[in-house]
Design a protein around this motif. Structure first.
Motif, PDB file in Angstrom:
ATOM      1  N   ARG A  65       0.807  -1.216   0.000  1.00 50.41           N
ATOM      2  CA  ARG A  65       0.000   0.000   0.000  1.00 50.41           C
ATOM      3  C   ARG A  65       0.843   1.270   0.000  1.00 50.41           C
ATOM      4  N   PHE A  66       2.192   1.129   0.051  1.00 52.51           N
ATOM      5  CA  PHE A  66       3.073   2.301  -0.028  1.00 52.51           C
ATOM      6  C   PHE A  66       2.933   2.938  -1.400  1.00 52.51           C
ATOM      7  N   PRO A  67       2.974   4.256  -1.451  1.00 53.60           N
ATOM      8  CA  PRO A  67       2.937   4.895  -2.760  1.00 53.60           C
ATOM      9  C   PRO A  67       4.225   4.623  -3.546  1.00 53.60           C
ATOM     10  N   THR A  68       4.114   4.716  -4.848  1.00 52.80           N
ATOM     11  CA  THR A  68       5.285   4.542  -5.699  1.00 52.80           C
ATOM     12  C   THR A  68       6.290   5.643  -5.391  1.00 52.80           C
ATOM     13  N   ALA A  69       7.549   5.243  -5.207  1.00 55.95           N
ATOM     14  CA  ALA A  69       8.602   6.212  -4.902  1.00 55.95           C
ATOM     15  C   ALA A  69       9.762   5.980  -5.855  1.00 55.95           C
ATOM     16  N   GLY A  70       9.942   6.886  -6.795  1.00 57.19           N
ATOM     17  CA  GLY A  70      11.037   6.743  -7.759  1.00 57.19           C
ATOM     18  C   GLY A  70      10.905   5.447  -8.537  1.00 57.19           C
ATOM     19  N   PRO A  71      11.988   4.705  -8.625  1.00 60.73           N
ATOM     20  CA  PRO A  71      11.930   3.466  -9.396  1.00 60.73           C
ATOM     21  C   PRO A  71      11.271   2.317  -8.642  1.00 60.73           C
ATOM     22  N   LEU A  72      10.968   2.518  -7.352  1.00 61.19           N
ATOM     23  CA  LEU A  72      10.397   1.450  -6.540  1.00 61.19           C
ATOM     24  C   LEU A  72       8.885   1.416  -6.693  1.00 61.19           C
ATOM     25  N   ARG A  73       8.412   0.449  -7.427  1.00 64.42           N
ATOM     26  CA  ARG A  73       6.981   0.234  -7.610  1.00 64.42           C
ATOM     27  C   ARG A  73       6.634  -1.125  -7.017  1.00 64.42           C
ATOM     28  N   PRO A  74       5.351  -1.328  -6.676  1.00 63.52           N
ATOM     29  CA  PRO A  74       5.004  -2.665  -6.194  1.00 63.52           C
ATOM     30  C   PRO A  74       5.384  -3.688  -7.249  1.00 63.52           C
ATOM     31  N   PRO A  75       6.010  -4.735  -6.882  1.00 65.82           N
ATOM     32  CA  PRO A  75       6.321  -5.253  -5.552  1.00 65.82           C
ATOM     33  C   PRO A  75       7.700  -4.860  -5.047  1.00 65.82           C
ATOM     34  N   GLY A  76       8.234  -3.745  -5.485  1.00 65.55           N
ATOM     35  CA  GLY A  76       9.587  -3.325  -5.115  1.00 65.55           C
ATOM     36  C   GLY A  76       9.815  -3.214  -3.624  1.00 65.55           C
ATOM     37  N   TRP A  77       8.876  -2.588  -2.896  1.00 70.86           N
ATOM     38  CA  TRP A  77       9.037  -2.456  -1.450  1.00 70.86           C
ATOM     39  C   TRP A  77       9.085  -3.820  -0.783  1.00 70.86           C
ATOM     40  N   GLU A  78       8.210  -4.715  -1.220  1.00 66.11           N
ATOM     41  CA  GLU A  78       8.177  -6.062  -0.627  1.00 66.11           C
ATOM     42  C   GLU A  78       9.479  -6.810  -0.890  1.00 66.11           C
ATOM     43  N   LEU A  79       9.947  -6.748  -2.129  1.00 64.15           N
ATOM     44  CA  LEU A  79      11.191  -7.442  -2.473  1.00 64.15           C
ATOM     45  C   LEU A  79      12.381  -6.866  -1.712  1.00 64.15           C
ATOM     46  N   LEU A  80      12.418  -5.553  -1.591  1.00 64.37           N
ATOM     47  CA  LEU A  80      13.510  -4.903  -0.856  1.00 64.37           C
ATOM     48  C   LEU A  80      13.482  -5.310   0.616  1.00 64.37           C
ATOM     49  N   ALA A  81      12.320  -5.284   1.225  1.00 62.07           N
ATOM     50  CA  ALA A  81      12.199  -5.685   2.636  1.00 62.07           C
ATOM     51  C   ALA A  81      12.572  -7.151   2.814  1.00 62.07           C
ATOM     52  N   MET A  82      12.102  -7.995   1.901  1.00 60.74           N
ATOM     53  CA  MET A  82      12.405  -9.421   1.984  1.00 60.74           C
ATOM     54  C   MET A  82      13.916  -9.655   1.882  1.00 60.74           C
ATOM     55  N   LEU A  83      14.542  -9.013   0.941  1.00 62.66           N
ATOM     56  CA  LEU A  83      15.984  -9.165   0.759  1.00 62.66           C
ATOM     57  C   LEU A  83      16.755  -8.669   1.985  1.00 62.66           C
ATOM     58  N   ALA A  84      16.393  -7.503   2.494  1.00 62.79           N
ATOM     59  CA  ALA A  84      17.077  -6.947   3.671  1.00 62.79           C
ATOM     60  C   ALA A  84      16.915  -7.873   4.874  1.00 62.79           C
ATOM     61  N   LEU A  85      15.717  -8.410   5.068  1.00 65.98           N
ATOM     62  CA  LEU A  85      15.480  -9.297   6.200  1.00 65.98           C
ATOM     63  C   LEU A  85      16.205 -10.630   6.048  1.00 65.98           C
ATOM     64  N   LEU A  86      16.292 -11.138   4.819  1.00 72.64           N
ATOM     65  CA  LEU A  86      17.041 -12.378   4.597  1.00 72.64           C
ATOM     66  C   LEU A  86      18.537 -12.173   4.858  1.00 72.64           C
ATOM     67  N   VAL A  87      19.061 -11.017   4.460  1.00 72.78           N
ATOM     68  CA  VAL A  87      20.477 -10.713   4.732  1.00 72.78           C
ATOM     69  C   VAL A  87      20.698 -10.607   6.245  1.00 72.78           C
ATOM     70  N   LEU A  88      19.794  -9.907   6.940  1.00 74.49           N
ATOM     71  CA  LEU A  88      19.898  -9.795   8.393  1.00 74.49           C
ATOM     72  C   LEU A  88      19.881 -11.180   9.036  1.00 74.49           C
ATOM     73  N   TRP A  89      18.929 -12.018   8.622  1.00 73.29           N
ATOM     74  CA  TRP A  89      18.853 -13.378   9.153  1.00 73.29           C
ATOM     75  C   TRP A  89      20.163 -14.134   8.903  1.00 73.29           C
ATOM     76  N   GLY A  90      20.690 -14.038   7.691  1.00 77.16           N
ATOM     77  CA  GLY A  90      21.934 -14.738   7.367  1.00 77.16           C
ATOM     78  C   GLY A  90      23.087 -14.306   8.248  1.00 77.16           C
ATOM     79  N   LEU A  91      23.205 -13.009   8.502  1.00 78.36           N
ATOM     80  CA  LEU A  91      24.277 -12.493   9.352  1.00 78.36           C
ATOM     81  C   LEU A  91      24.125 -12.964  10.798  1.00 78.36           C
ATOM     82  N   VAL A  92      22.888 -12.908  11.297  1.00 77.39           N
ATOM     83  CA  VAL A  92      22.651 -13.345  12.674  1.00 77.39           C
ATOM     84  C   VAL A  92      22.864 -14.853  12.786  1.00 77.39           C
TER      85      VAL A  92
END
Length: 185
Positions: A65-92
């Protein structure tokens, strides 16, 4: 295809390392039952996985439901959050040596991994409108978080509430699949 492969690899890893699943929530429901009967010490990790998976689904539906921001369009926010969280999980995971000696650490790691998998769980449906084949409990968790997201993020819009009434209640404690509770009507 890529999402299914990613979920399979992460589920296999979590089962081998943490003894629970991060995507197959029906398996975790069984693990909780076995644990409560005194036969599976890792059952708190299964419960943490279900909760984190649901919260990930809620976050994914909210990010949509986030508005489009620059090049980030749905599902961009979801993919970015998923990737960041997977990296965090991997590090931990690496820093805790996969929780090898601690059920508490494995429970935390399970939740950290299930959270982005919960985002992935609803991504295909939200992006392409294609209902993917999920197990009963996994689908129930995703439907519940989608209903919660409608309620949280679209409070003034009752069309989502009408749609959810037709599909069955979507609030925790009132989970009901239309085909089972209403005879398929």
């Amino acid at each position: 295809m890529l999402g299914t492969g990613l979920a399979g690899v992460v589920d296999a890893f979590s089962f081998l390392r943490y003894k629970v699943f991060v995507g197959i929530q029906t398996g975790n429901v069984a693990f909780i039952g076995i644990g409560l009967a005194g036969h599976l010490p890792a059952w708190p990790s299964a419960l943490a996985s279900i909760i984190a998976f649901g919260l990930g689904g809620l976050l994914g539906a909210g990010l949509r439901r986030f508005p489009t921001a620059g090049p980030l369009r749905p599902p961009g926010w979801e993919l970015l959050a998923m990737l960041a969280l997977l990296v965090l999980w991997g590090l931990v995971d690496k820093s805790l040596d996969s929780g090898r000696d601690s059920l508490t650490e494995r429970t935390v790691l399970t939740a950290l991994c299930a959270f982005p998998v919960g985002i992935l769980g609803g991504l295909v449906t939200r992006t392409f409108g294609v209902q993917t084949a999920t197990s009963f409990q996994t689908g129930t968790v995703l439907r519940t978080t989608r209903g919660l997201a409608d309620w949280v993020f679209e409070r003034g819009d009752t069309s989502g509430a009408r749609r959810n009434r037709r599909a069955g209640p979507a609030l925790p404690g009132q989970l009901c699949d239309r085909r089972i509770c209403r005879g398929g009507q």
